[in-house]
Design a protein around this motif. Structure first.
Motif, short mmCIF file in Angstrom:
data_model
loop_
_atom_site.label_atom_id
_atom_site.label_comp_id
_atom_site.label_asym_id
_atom_site.label_seq_id
_atom_site.Cartn_x
_atom_site.Cartn_y
_atom_site.Cartn_z
N LEU A 1 35.55 51.89 0.10
CA LEU A 1 36.71 52.51 0.73
C LEU A 1 37.58 53.25 -0.28
O LEU A 1 38.12 54.32 0.04
N ILE A 2 37.71 52.73 -1.48
CA ILE A 2 38.49 53.41 -2.51
C ILE A 2 37.87 54.77 -2.84
O ILE A 2 38.57 55.78 -2.96
N GLY A 3 36.54 54.80 -2.96
CA GLY A 3 35.86 56.07 -3.22
C GLY A 3 36.06 57.07 -2.10
O GLY A 3 36.32 58.26 -2.34
N LEU A 4 35.95 56.60 -0.86
CA LEU A 4 36.13 57.49 0.29
C LEU A 4 37.57 57.98 0.38
O LEU A 4 37.83 59.16 0.65
N ALA A 5 38.53 57.08 0.16
CA ALA A 5 39.94 57.47 0.24
C ALA A 5 40.28 58.50 -0.83
O ALA A 5 41.01 59.47 -0.56
N ARG A 6 39.78 58.30 -2.03
CA ARG A 6 40.05 59.26 -3.10
C ARG A 6 39.51 60.64 -2.72
O ARG A 6 40.18 61.66 -2.95
N ARG A 7 38.33 60.68 -2.12
CA ARG A 7 37.72 61.94 -1.72
C ARG A 7 38.53 62.62 -0.61
O ARG A 7 38.81 63.82 -0.67
N VAL A 8 38.92 61.85 0.39
CA VAL A 8 39.68 62.41 1.52
C VAL A 8 41.04 62.93 1.06
O VAL A 8 41.46 64.03 1.44
N GLU A 9 41.71 62.16 0.21
CA GLU A 9 43.03 62.61 -0.26
C GLU A 9 42.93 63.87 -1.13
O GLU A 9 43.83 64.72 -1.10
N ALA A 10 41.84 63.99 -1.87
CA ALA A 10 41.68 65.16 -2.74
C ALA A 10 41.35 66.41 -1.93
O ALA A 10 41.88 67.50 -2.19
N VAL A 11 40.49 66.26 -0.93
CA VAL A 11 40.00 67.42 -0.18
C VAL A 11 40.98 67.85 0.91
O VAL A 11 41.10 69.04 1.21
N HIS A 12 41.69 66.89 1.51
CA HIS A 12 42.49 67.19 2.70
C HIS A 12 43.99 67.02 2.44
O HIS A 12 44.76 66.72 3.37
N ALA A 13 44.41 67.23 1.21
CA ALA A 13 45.82 67.03 0.86
C ALA A 13 46.76 67.89 1.69
O ALA A 13 47.92 67.51 1.93
N ASP A 14 46.29 69.05 2.15
CA ASP A 14 47.15 69.95 2.92
C ASP A 14 47.24 69.59 4.40
O ASP A 14 48.07 70.15 5.13
N ASN A 15 46.42 68.64 4.83
CA ASN A 15 46.44 68.24 6.24
C ASN A 15 47.59 67.25 6.47
O ASN A 15 47.70 66.26 5.75
N PRO A 16 48.45 67.50 7.45
CA PRO A 16 49.60 66.60 7.68
C PRO A 16 49.18 65.17 8.03
O PRO A 16 49.98 64.24 7.87
N LEU A 17 47.95 64.98 8.50
CA LEU A 17 47.48 63.63 8.83
C LEU A 17 46.78 62.95 7.66
O LEU A 17 46.34 61.81 7.79
N CYS A 18 46.70 63.64 6.52
CA CYS A 18 46.05 63.04 5.36
C CYS A 18 46.80 61.77 4.94
O CYS A 18 48.03 61.80 4.78
N PRO A 19 46.09 60.65 4.74
CA PRO A 19 46.75 59.37 4.41
C PRO A 19 47.18 59.32 2.94
O PRO A 19 46.56 58.63 2.11
N GLU A 20 48.25 59.99 2.62
CA GLU A 20 48.71 60.05 1.23
C GLU A 20 49.12 58.67 0.73
O GLU A 20 49.86 57.95 1.38
#
Length: 225
Positions: A95-114
């Motif tokens: 999950l940590i690996g997936l979260a790091r990837r999602v936050e890096a790629v989708h930082a501009d998305n308002p639903l991104c779990p920052e």
């Protein structure tokens, strides 16, 4: 006696499948397992008849269900170690690996779990420390039937379980209760699916310890294995 007059922990222990019903309605049967079902439903403002119907519709225990209430300490501890301790270590790493990837790629998305990656890393650290204390101190004591001397460590573990429950609540806040955008990528979908699995597994894990392994009545009745 009506199901409403039983505690969530008792129902989770005695009715196969009850934990999934409680999970669906976000009823805390692990850390909040001492609350009566009636109290929990009133606090959440849930439809009593609907929840009772769901519980009463659950099938009776079958051959694939294990009733851990009658298991010896050694068997229950072995199950907890294999089914939850090792699984949590794998889950959080993924999950940590997936979260790091999602936050890096989708930082501009308002639903991104920052902040999700940092929170999961903190959860892994806290949970690893907790599990090591169980593996190295508490579980060996319980295997030997030393329930009275184990009361101190058990009290500490219960408090830390409450912390884990708060960490799970924070997970839901960070992910907007696992709400995915319509165009969520495969990694984002896998991340939220994995978080839901972690939540259910960790709650079941805490339930088995708080409501079974740590129960004084159990150690009066069950011989240690």
């Amino acid at each position: 006696m009506s199901l409403l007059n039983h505690s969530l922990g008792t129902l989770a222990r005695e009715i196969p499948g009850a934990t999934r019903v409680f999970h669906h309605y976000r009823l805390d049967y692990c850390c909040g397992g001492n609350a009566l079902l009636s109290e929990a439903l009133a606090e959440r403002g849930l439809d009593t008849a609907e929840v009772i119907a769901r519980l009463e519709a659950l099938p009776a225990r079958n051959g694939n269900d294990t009733d851990w209430s009658g298991a010896g300490n050694a068997d229950l501890i072995d199950h907890i170690l294999a089914r939850y301790h090792e699984v949590h270590r794998q889950q959080l790493t993924e999950l940590i690996g997936l979260a790091r990837r999602v936050e890096a790629v989708h930082a501009d998305n308002p639903l991104c779990p920052e902040g999700l990656t940092v929170h999961l890393e903190e959860m892994r650290q806290e949970l690893e420390s907790h599990m090591q204390k169980e593996e190295q101190i508490l579980f060996p004591m319980l295997r030997r039937g030393l329930f009275a001397p184990a009361q101190g460590p058990i009290s500490v573990m219960r408090l830390e379980h409450d912390d884990h429950g708060q960490a799970l609540a924070r997970l839901l806040e960070l992910t907007n209760h696992l709400a995915l955008p319509a165009d969520a990528c495969a990694s984002w979908q896998a991340l939220y699916t994995g978080i839901e699995e972690l939540q259910l597994d960790l709650m079941q894990h805490i339930h088995l310890e708080n409501n079974l392994l740590f129960s004084p009545s159990r150690h009066q009745e069950v011989q240690h294995g």
